[in-house]
Design a protein around this motif. Structure first.
Motif, PDB file in Angstrom:
ATOM      1  N   PHE A 117       0.808  -1.215   0.000  1.00 53.78           N
ATOM      2  CA  PHE A 117       0.000   0.000   0.000  1.00 53.78           C
ATOM      3  C   PHE A 117       0.846   1.272   0.000  1.00 53.78           C
ATOM      4  O   PHE A 117       0.433   2.299  -0.528  1.00 53.78           O
ATOM      5  N   LEU A 118       2.070   1.209   0.547  1.00 52.72           N
ATOM      6  CA  LEU A 118       2.972   2.353   0.454  1.00 52.72           C
ATOM      7  C   LEU A 118       3.413   2.575  -0.989  1.00 52.72           C
ATOM      8  O   LEU A 118       3.672   3.708  -1.412  1.00 52.72           O
ATOM      9  N   SER A 119       3.479   1.507  -1.768  1.00 45.23           N
ATOM     10  CA  SER A 119       3.899   1.632  -3.165  1.00 45.23           C
ATOM     11  C   SER A 119       2.868   2.361  -4.008  1.00 45.23           C
ATOM     12  O   SER A 119       3.186   2.862  -5.096  1.00 45.23           O
ATOM     13  N   LEU A 120       1.627   2.453  -3.540  1.00 46.91           N
ATOM     14  CA  LEU A 120       0.628   3.266  -4.237  1.00 46.91           C
ATOM     15  C   LEU A 120       1.062   4.730  -4.275  1.00 46.91           C
ATOM     16  O   LEU A 120       0.713   5.472  -5.207  1.00 46.91           O
ATOM     17  N   TYR A 121       1.836   5.151  -3.271  1.00 47.00           N
ATOM     18  CA  TYR A 121       2.387   6.503  -3.241  1.00 47.00           C
ATOM     19  C   TYR A 121       3.693   6.582  -4.023  1.00 47.00           C
ATOM     20  O   TYR A 121       3.961   7.555  -4.742  1.00 47.00           O
ATOM     21  N   SER A 122       4.535   5.538  -3.901  1.00 48.60           N
ATOM     22  CA  SER A 122       5.850   5.546  -4.537  1.00 48.60           C
ATOM     23  C   SER A 122       5.762   5.466  -6.060  1.00 48.60           C
ATOM     24  O   SER A 122       6.505   6.149  -6.769  1.00 48.60           O
ATOM     25  N   ASP A 123       4.902   4.624  -6.574  1.00 42.59           N
ATOM     26  CA  ASP A 123       4.776   4.420  -8.018  1.00 42.59           C
ATOM     27  C   ASP A 123       3.301   4.288  -8.366  1.00 42.59           C
ATOM     28  O   ASP A 123       2.812   3.189  -8.662  1.00 42.59           O
ATOM     29  N   PRO A 124       2.547   5.386  -8.317  1.00 43.77           N
ATOM     30  CA  PRO A 124       1.090   5.310  -8.462  1.00 43.77           C
ATOM     31  C   PRO A 124       0.626   4.814  -9.819  1.00 43.77           C
ATOM     32  O   PRO A 124      -0.434   4.184  -9.916  1.00 43.77           O
ATOM     33  N   VAL A 125       1.398   5.060 -10.876  1.00 40.07           N
ATOM     34  CA  VAL A 125       0.953   4.667 -12.220  1.00 40.07           C
ATOM     35  C   VAL A 125       0.930   3.150 -12.370  1.00 40.07           C
ATOM     36  O   VAL A 125      -0.108   2.541 -12.660  1.00 40.07           O
ATOM     37  N   ASN A 126       2.100   2.499 -12.154  1.00 38.56           N
ATOM     38  CA  ASN A 126       2.177   1.050 -12.353  1.00 38.56           C
ATOM     39  C   ASN A 126       1.332   0.292 -11.333  1.00 38.56           C
ATOM     40  O   ASN A 126       0.654  -0.683 -11.681  1.00 38.56           O
ATOM     41  N   THR A 127       1.378   0.730 -10.074  1.00 42.69           N
ATOM     42  CA  THR A 127       0.574   0.033  -9.068  1.00 42.69           C
ATOM     43  C   THR A 127      -0.908   0.281  -9.287  1.00 42.69           C
ATOM     44  O   THR A 127      -1.735  -0.611  -9.046  1.00 42.69           O
ATOM     45  N   GLY A 128      -1.271   1.493  -9.737  1.00 44.31           N
ATOM     46  CA  GLY A 128      -2.675   1.778 -10.026  1.00 44.31           C
ATOM     47  C   GLY A 128      -3.203   0.925 -11.155  1.00 44.31           C
ATOM     48  O   GLY A 128      -4.327   0.395 -11.086  1.00 44.31           O
ATOM     49  N   ILE A 129      -2.397   0.742 -12.203  1.00 48.67           N
ATOM     50  CA  ILE A 129      -2.801  -0.125 -13.308  1.00 48.67           C
ATOM     51  C   ILE A 129      -2.973  -1.559 -12.823  1.00 48.67           C
ATOM     52  O   ILE A 129      -3.946  -2.236 -13.160  1.00 48.67           O
ATOM     53  N   GLY A 130      -2.031  -2.007 -11.999  1.00 48.06           N
ATOM     54  CA  GLY A 130      -2.133  -3.364 -11.467  1.00 48.06           C
ATOM     55  C   GLY A 130      -3.365  -3.569 -10.615  1.00 48.06           C
ATOM     56  O   GLY A 130      -4.051  -4.595 -10.712  1.00 48.06           O
ATOM     57  N   PHE A 131      -3.668  -2.588  -9.776  1.00 51.58           N
ATOM     58  CA  PHE A 131      -4.849  -2.689  -8.921  1.00 51.58           C
ATOM     59  C   PHE A 131      -6.131  -2.698  -9.751  1.00 51.58           C
ATOM     60  O   PHE A 131      -7.053  -3.472  -9.482  1.00 51.58           O
ATOM     61  N   ALA A 132      -6.177  -1.861 -10.795  1.00 54.64           N
ATOM     62  CA  ALA A 132      -7.355  -1.821 -11.666  1.00 54.64           C
ATOM     63  C   ALA A 132      -7.549  -3.145 -12.391  1.00 54.64           C
ATOM     64  O   ALA A 132      -8.684  -3.645 -12.529  1.00 54.64           O
ATOM     65  N   ILE A 133      -6.436  -3.758 -12.841  1.00 51.70           N
ATOM     66  CA  ILE A 133      -6.535  -5.048 -13.518  1.00 51.70           C
ATOM     67  C   ILE A 133      -7.095  -6.116 -12.595  1.00 51.70           C
ATOM     68  O   ILE A 133      -7.933  -6.934 -12.991  1.00 51.70           O
ATOM     69  N   SER A 134      -6.641  -6.110 -11.337  1.00 49.38           N
ATOM     70  CA  SER A 134      -7.147  -7.110 -10.396  1.00 49.38           C
ATOM     71  C   SER A 134      -8.634  -6.941 -10.140  1.00 49.38           C
ATOM     72  O   SER A 134      -9.369  -7.927  -9.981  1.00 49.38           O
ATOM     73  N   LEU A 135      -9.116  -5.698 -10.118  1.00 43.06           N
ATOM     74  CA  LEU A 135     -10.543  -5.454  -9.886  1.00 43.06           C
ATOM     75  C   LEU A 135     -11.409  -5.940 -11.032  1.00 43.06           C
ATOM     76  O   LEU A 135     -12.579  -6.297 -10.824  1.00 43.06           O
ATOM     77  N   THR A 136     -10.868  -5.974 -12.253  1.00 48.76           N
ATOM     78  CA  THR A 136     -11.658  -6.491 -13.378  1.00 48.76           C
ATOM     79  C   THR A 136     -11.959  -7.978 -13.223  1.00 48.76           C
ATOM     80  O   THR A 136     -12.837  -8.506 -13.908  1.00 48.76           O
ATOM     81  N   GLY A 137     -11.247  -8.637 -12.323  1.00 47.61           N
ATOM     82  CA  GLY A 137     -11.531 -10.045 -12.076  1.00 47.61           C
ATOM     83  C   GLY A 137     -12.880 -10.275 -11.428  1.00 47.61           C
ATOM     84  O   GLY A 137     -13.453 -11.364 -11.549  1.00 47.61           O
ATOM     85  N   ILE A 138     -13.420  -9.259 -10.740  1.00 43.09           N
ATOM     86  CA  ILE A 138     -14.718  -9.425 -10.070  1.00 43.09           C
ATOM     87  C   ILE A 138     -15.853  -9.575 -11.079  1.00 43.09           C
ATOM     88  O   ILE A 138     -16.603 -10.566 -11.022  1.00 43.09           O
ATOM     89  N   PRO A 139     -16.040  -8.633 -12.038  1.00 43.06           N
ATOM     90  CA  PRO A 139     -17.087  -8.865 -13.038  1.00 43.06           C
ATOM     91  C   PRO A 139     -16.818 -10.093 -13.900  1.00 43.06           C
ATOM     92  O   PRO A 139     -17.756 -10.784 -14.313  1.00 43.06           O
ATOM     93  N   ALA A 140     -15.525 -10.378 -14.174  1.00 46.69           N
ATOM     94  CA  ALA A 140     -15.210 -11.563 -14.973  1.00 46.69           C
ATOM     95  C   ALA A 140     -15.663 -12.834 -14.267  1.00 46.69           C
ATOM     96  O   ALA A 140     -16.151 -13.781 -14.911  1.00 46.69           O
ATOM     97  N   TYR A 141     -15.543 -12.856 -12.939  1.00 43.28           N
ATOM     98  CA  TYR A 141     -15.987 -14.032 -12.181  1.00 43.28           C
ATOM     99  C   TYR A 141     -17.483 -14.265 -12.348  1.00 43.28           C
ATOM    100  O   TYR A 141     -17.937 -15.396 -12.571  1.00 43.28           O
ATOM    101  N   TYR A 142     -18.264 -13.197 -12.227  1.00 45.66           N
ATOM    102  CA  TYR A 142     -19.708 -13.345 -12.337  1.00 45.66           C
ATOM    103  C   TYR A 142     -20.154 -13.672 -13.753  1.00 45.66           C
ATOM    104  O   TYR A 142     -21.120 -14.412 -13.952  1.00 45.66           O
TER     105      TYR A 142
END
Length: 460
Positions: free
Chosen positions: A401-426
């Protein structure tokens, strides 16, 4: 159609000449030989998988990242030690999980057992489209750089040449893993000894120089003027990447028999080894190839298990009728890996995938604590002290969670990709009544790959 060609018979199962279909719809050899994954991972092969994946590209890529983000030589040494201790804690936690949950699949299986199918699918989704392709691309890019370096010395290697060599290496690893489990393991043993030799070539002269009194690089080692807290997560990611690999044997537990280039390495070799330094990039390349090989071998089993659980297309849990390898599960990473290979560089890919990797590994070890509470009677032949998984979890989550501050672009993209797994599951898993066009497309996909790859359901 030749004698050994495939045809769709027996309710959509593939049958070939010289084989028969059993009552449960699986295919067997004429001599009743089962089609499935055998227990071909001996102790030596299991050790080579672990060593081969730990000592990969990371030990040659990570020093630059750690030194850059930690701010000083002394702090970088602290990061190395801390990451080593944390990796030990993680390995001990996974040892407990591996002895009480005797299923292949690694992270996916443990999250499935602890938190259920939705969380496990989100992890699987992130693995499939982000973490694993990026990780394989990082290792492969290091291989491409180092294997070509002796050919271009003293000039730098053209980036396009690196990409092409990388693409060839990825293809060869996929092919090897799809052809033979035995030969994959044998080659892994050879590559493991090669990489140990490479490490020795670097460590022994380094220790010799240290004992001679060459310590000028340690002057003002703990100067903290350039140390920033925001850089610690990225230093942590580089350090943990170097140690990563301790969890890979858990991916193949069912098959266990009796259960951007870092210039520092090469510069060091040129100064101490002279003309012999040309051999160092070759050994480093072999080390990277071993990591690619071991990682592909282990990860294909995770996708195999996920398909068996109904979270991926059925064809991924099928076995080649002659090779007894999960061919479809081996090749599933190929398209996304090739895509990320040509759009990213080593360090951007490393930061991108590290956020997701350590987030979910923290979740896995959190699952260990949860299972201690919900299933206290579960047999645990090996049990770690409680403080070990607690420290590991807290450290992983804090750095993530500290890396969200250190490298917001790459970590933000990664977090967004993981969230797409929720609709994909349903859409793909949860809803029982899929649209007819979607179900038809999935069935056609399974049948087509079954014919092309000559794979059938494994005999239980």
């Amino acid at each position: 159609m030749t004698k050994r060609s495939a045809s769709i018979e027996n309710g959509g199962k593939v049958a070939t000449s010289g084989h028969k279909v059993s009552q449960n719809g699986t295919l067997q050899d004429g001599d009743d030989k089962k089609v499935g994954l055998g227990k071909k991972v001996t102790l030596l092969r299991g050790i080579s998988i672990i060593i081969g994946t730990i000592i990969g590209a990371g030990i040659f890529i990570s020093p630059k990242g750690i030194l850059k983000h930690s701010g000083s030589v002394g702090m970088s040494l602290i990061v190395w030690i801390a990451c080593g201790v944390l990796s030990l804690f993680g390995a001990l936690s996974y040892a407990e999980l591996g002895t009480c949950i005797k299923k292949s699949g690694g992270h996916y299986t443990y999250i499935l057992e602890a938190f259920g199918p939705q969380m496990a699918f989100v992890r699987l989704w992130a693995d499939l489209i982000a973490i694993r392709p990026a990780a394989l691309a990082v290792i492969s890019l290091a291989f491409g750089q180092y294997i070509l370096e002796p050919l271009f010395m003293p000039c730098s290697v053209p980036p396009l040449a690196v990409k092409l060599a990388t693409a060839i290496s990825i293809t060869s690893v996929m092919y090897l893993n799809s052809m033979s489990v035995t030969w994959t393991a044998r080659i892994q043993i050879f590559l493991t000894f090669s990489k140990l030799l490479a490490i020795g070539i670097i460590i022994v002269p380094g220790m010799y120089q240290l004992f001679k009194g060459e310590t000028k690089n340690f002057e003002n080692a703990f100067d903290l003027s350039k140390v920033q807290l925001s850089g610690m997560p990225l230093a942590f990611y580089s350090g943990m990447y170097a140690y990563a690999g301790w969890f890979y044997l858990n991916f193949v537990i069912e098959e266990v028999d009796n259960p951007e280039r870092c210039d520092l390495s090469q510069t060091f070799a040129e100064k101490l080894l002279g003309k012999f330094s040309i051999a160092v990039p070759v050994f480093v390349a072999l080390s990277c190839y071993g990591s690619m090989n071991g990682g592909t071998f282990a990860l294909s089993r995770m996708f195999y298990v996920a398909s068996r659980e109904g979270h991926l297309p059925e064809v991924l849990s099928m076995i080649h009728v002659h090779r007894n390898t999960p061919m479809a599960a081996v090749f599933i990473l190929y398209p996304m890996t090739m895509l990320q290979l040509f759009v990213g560089d080593i360090y951007s890919l490393l930061n991108f995938m590290s956020f997701l990797r350590w987030l979910f590994i923290g979740v896995v070890v959190l699952g260990l604590l949860y299972l201690r509470y919900t299933k206290p009677d579960l047999p645990r032949p090996f049990k770690v002290p409680l403080f070990i998984p607690v420290v590991f979890c807290l450290t992983c989550f804090f750095m993530v969670f500290l890396s969200l501050y250190s490298d917001p672009v790459n970590t933000g993209i990664g977090f967004a990709i993981s969230l797409t797994g929720i609709p994909a599951y349903y859409i793909f898993i949860h809803f029982k009544h899929r649209p007819k066009w979607l179900q038809k497309a999935l069935d056609s996909f399974n049948r087509s790959l079954q014919i092309i790859l000559l794979v059938v359901p494994a005999e239980k």
